[in-house]
Design a protein around this motif. Structure first.
Motif, short mmCIF file in Angstrom:
data_model
loop_
_atom_site.label_atom_id
_atom_site.label_comp_id
_atom_site.label_asym_id
_atom_site.label_seq_id
_atom_site.Cartn_x
_atom_site.Cartn_y
_atom_site.Cartn_z
N PRO A 307 0.83 -1.20 0.00
CA PRO A 307 0.00 0.00 0.00
C PRO A 307 0.87 1.26 0.00
N VAL A 308 0.38 2.31 -0.63
CA VAL A 308 1.08 3.59 -0.57
C VAL A 308 0.93 4.12 0.85
N GLN A 309 2.03 4.49 1.47
CA GLN A 309 1.96 4.96 2.85
C GLN A 309 1.99 6.48 2.89
N PRO A 310 1.33 7.05 3.91
CA PRO A 310 1.28 8.51 3.99
C PRO A 310 2.67 9.13 3.95
N ARG A 311 3.66 8.45 4.55
CA ARG A 311 4.97 9.07 4.63
C ARG A 311 5.66 9.16 3.26
N ASP A 312 5.15 8.45 2.27
CA ASP A 312 5.72 8.55 0.93
C ASP A 312 5.60 9.97 0.38
N ARG A 319 11.04 13.89 6.07
CA ARG A 319 11.11 12.46 6.31
C ARG A 319 12.29 12.13 7.22
N ARG A 320 13.42 12.83 7.02
CA ARG A 320 14.57 12.57 7.87
C ARG A 320 14.27 12.93 9.33
N VAL A 321 13.56 14.03 9.52
CA VAL A 321 13.18 14.41 10.88
C VAL A 321 12.26 13.34 11.49
N LEU A 322 11.29 12.88 10.69
CA LEU A 322 10.37 11.86 11.18
C LEU A 322 11.13 10.58 11.55
N GLU A 323 12.09 10.23 10.70
CA GLU A 323 12.82 8.98 10.94
C GLU A 323 13.80 9.09 12.10
N ALA A 324 14.11 10.31 12.51
CA ALA A 324 15.06 10.51 13.61
C ALA A 324 14.38 10.39 14.97
N ILE A 325 13.05 10.34 14.96
CA ILE A 325 12.33 10.23 16.24
C ILE A 325 12.35 8.77 16.70
N PRO A 326 12.76 8.52 17.95
CA PRO A 326 12.87 7.13 18.41
C PRO A 326 11.55 6.38 18.27
N ALA A 327 11.66 5.05 18.17
CA ALA A 327 10.47 4.22 17.99
C ALA A 327 9.58 4.25 19.22
N ARG A 328 10.16 4.53 20.37
CA ARG A 328 9.32 4.66 21.57
C ARG A 328 9.88 5.77 22.45
N ALA A 339 20.11 14.23 15.22
CA ALA A 339 19.99 12.90 14.61
C ALA A 339 19.60 12.98 13.14
N ALA A 340 18.81 13.99 12.80
CA ALA A 340 18.37 14.12 11.41
C ALA A 340 19.40 14.87 10.57
N GLY A 341 20.37 15.51 11.23
CA GLY A 341 21.38 16.28 10.50
C GLY A 341 20.84 17.58 9.94
N VAL A 342 19.90 18.22 10.64
CA VAL A 342 19.37 19.53 10.21
C VAL A 342 19.52 20.52 11.37
N ASP A 343 19.37 21.81 11.09
CA ASP A 343 19.48 22.76 12.20
C ASP A 343 18.18 22.81 12.98
N ILE A 344 18.23 23.42 14.16
CA ILE A 344 17.10 23.36 15.09
C ILE A 344 15.85 24.03 14.53
N GLY A 345 16.05 25.14 13.75
CA GLY A 345 14.90 25.83 13.17
C GLY A 345 14.16 24.95 12.18
N THR A 346 14.96 24.29 11.31
CA THR A 346 14.35 23.38 10.33
C THR A 346 13.61 22.25 11.04
N ALA A 347 14.25 21.71 12.10
CA ALA A 347 13.64 20.60 12.83
C ALA A 347 12.28 21.01 13.39
N LEU A 348 12.22 22.20 13.99
CA LEU A 348 10.95 22.65 14.59
C LEU A 348 9.88 22.85 13.52
N ALA A 349 10.30 23.42 12.37
CA ALA A 349 9.33 23.62 11.29
C ALA A 349 8.77 22.28 10.81
N CYS A 350 9.68 21.31 10.65
CA CYS A 350 9.25 19.98 10.17
C CYS A 350 8.35 19.30 11.20
N LEU A 351 8.71 19.42 12.49
CA LEU A 351 7.91 18.79 13.54
C LEU A 351 6.50 19.36 13.55
#
Lengths: 375, 375
Positions: A307-312, A319-328, A339-351
């Protein structure tokens, strides 16, 4: 042996054409007259067969005590005799060469030749499991729904399920028997064969009244393989009659297909052997069968995919920010950014974007995955 | 991205060797110094990667706030760091080229290098069915019993069943985690991992304390594929993480194998796709796996075949007589002789022999097959 057995059906017709005395001579010369040979090698081969045939002639003669009676009886019982050259003769049987049947008795509404133009043989074990009969019936129904005729042997198990599935789709189906078309073997399939006669056709090389023998089943199998564009083995134990049909299909360069199944039951073992040997293609749906037996380019199966997944739909950074979040557990945005290799501003925008899309949520200890987004 | 992630483990060791200032520079030059290039093309490629790596350097630096602390903590928690050149380093990981881990944290009694010399990866879906976990456990137990180490990812479903089967056989098994070796993920596998530490080894590229992320699972999979001689996918839906491991095994020229299953469940669909694409060999037993990953000639699987049937021992004439007897009902010896193409005396002699061997019986209407001899 095979040729001798296969001759039963045509003798009556030949007698009708040539009279009783010349019938056998005609049958022999029609295929084997050394005068037809194109070169020396052909001639030697034809002579050899001529001699082979001579050995069987006495046995033949003993059997055809009353060929004209056979023909008359067949007609009385509703069967027509189809021989090479007739408009109803399926010419793909010519691929059998010398093994081609001399004729086929046919009983049923459908035209044999037209029914078999786009056809698939669906065969398998008589001692099939519920899984096997379900798959056979579903394949046959889908094949029928797409205009493909299902050919099988009318036996218990896979054969019967395939015919029933084909009947349910409203298309003709062809039963190839190892006994006369008026003999119901197995007898529990009387209703099934009756339905096939209404919607499809029941055929046999042997004249009405002939009984099935072990050898006749094996001889019959080559016709099942040759009539269709491909043979699907749904279930077969390591030593099943269906593998004999498979061997014929393979040596006739017809498509050979096998359905996988649980390795914990014996009844799929033969299918797995065919797949492991590279003789059969592993098929899991009617579309995949049609892709193999159909016209190149016209009958492509849809590619198997998950199935096509929403994260596609996410862009690379998100996606890198999403994948950097621990599984639990939850994590602060600074750790995620690193962990995602981006700066804090980008991370917050993506979150923020991910939270809006329902992937993550903000809890008192930081950001965490929502259950649906977990790996 | 992969290289950046993979670097975690080695940094502590490098710092211990070179001191904190030069550690990163050494890590970079060890693999990528353009001075190592053999020709112009190599040099251009090395320079390009040098630049790529530069982009990640800042993110790296941010992460290694305390590499020396990581190393000390790892040691305290019972894990040893194994790096290329150590006697315990599994050199087959060199096949990963630039993707080779910089080091592996290992926690367990078994020697990593020796355990992986003869090893097979058994992987598959977490959402496995009872069929899948049964097969995984049985394969692992058989592989272990024949001296093969089972490698897997320690997850729910197939992975866990494979480790348990291997433990039951009394051989080492290797769990490759996507988090620190001291982190139990999934937490329900705490007892399992404890048992593996006693009998096998738990390894990870990430230092103790690291949490699993989606990306780390994908990075980890290449190690599972590279450590073993071949990867068996027991069950995988069309879009399963196990297919990622399969892709690594395939591109590393390791043997890729897949177990067939019912086509009526989604969880074998990925296996069937691999088989259909010709990437994976269809395997149905541990013997077949060992034949593929073992030494040529030494580890041949017994050929799949059906049971030897009593009728295999009959001579040609007797078999023809047996095959001429109808599948049901009784027949007189004259009819049987004609159908078999032998004279009546021969037929009677054969029928006597067949009756003595239990194939046929004489009833008032003639000869008939005994139930056990029916086709």
């Amino acid at each position: 042996m095979r040729m001798a057995e296969a001759g039963d059906a045509v003798m009556g017709r030949l007698i009708a054409r040539y009279g009783p005395v010349d019938a056998m001579e005609q049958a022999r010369r029609g295929v084997l007259d050394p005068g037809f040979a194109r070169d020396e090698k052909d001639r030697a081969e034809a002579s050899r067969r001529h001699l082979d045939l001579g050995r069987h002639a006495a046995a033949w003669a003993a059997r055809y005590t009353d060929p004209a009676g056979d023909l008359a009886q067949g007609m009385r019982r509703g069967a027509r005799l189809v021989v090479p050259g007739d408009v109803e003769w399926p010419t793909q049987l010519d691929d059998l060469g010398d093994g081609r049947p001399f004729g086929l008795w046919a009983d049923g509404q459908a035209n044999l030749r037209f029914s078999c133009l786009r056809s698939v043989s669906v065969v398998g074990a008589r001692a099939a499991t519920a899984y096997g009969t379900t798959v056979a019936a579903e394949f046959a129904m889908s094949l029928g729904g797409r205009g493909w005729t299902v050919i099988s042997g009318g036996a218990y198990g896979i054969d019967g399920a395939a015919h029933r599935g084909a009947l349910a789709s409203g298309t003709p189906t062809v039963v190839v028997l190892a006994c006369g078309t008026d003999t119901c073997y197995p007898s529990a399939h009387e209703d099934l064969f009756h339905a096939v006669r209404q919607q499809g056709v029941v055929i046999s090389e042997w004249p009405p009244g002939a009984h099935p023998t072990r050898l006749r089943f094996l001889i019959r199998n080559r016709v099942i393989a040759a009539l269709s564009r491909g043979t699907v083995v749904v279930q077969a134990a390591a030593r099943s009659g269906a593998l004999n049909t498979a061997t014929h299909a393979w040596s006739l360069n017809r498509q050979l297909m096998a359905v996988p199944g649980p390795i914990t039951t014996d009844v799929s073992a033969g299918c797995h052997v065919l797949i492991r040997q590279g003789k059969a293609v592993c098929v899991t749906s009617a579309e995949e069968i049609i892709e193999l037996v159909g016209s190149i380019g016209d009958d492509l199966a849809p590619e198997q995919r998950g199935p096509v997944q929403p994260r596609d739909g996410l862009n690379d950074e998100t996606r890198r920010v999403l994948e950097a979040i621990p599984a639990r557990g939850a994590t602060g945005p600074a750790v995620i950014a690193v962990a995602a290799g981006v700066d804090i501003g980008t991370a917050l925008a993506c979150l923020g974007a991910l939270a809006a899309a329902g992937f993550v949520e903000n809890v008192d200890r930081g950001w965490r995955l929502r259950p649906a987004a977990r790996r």
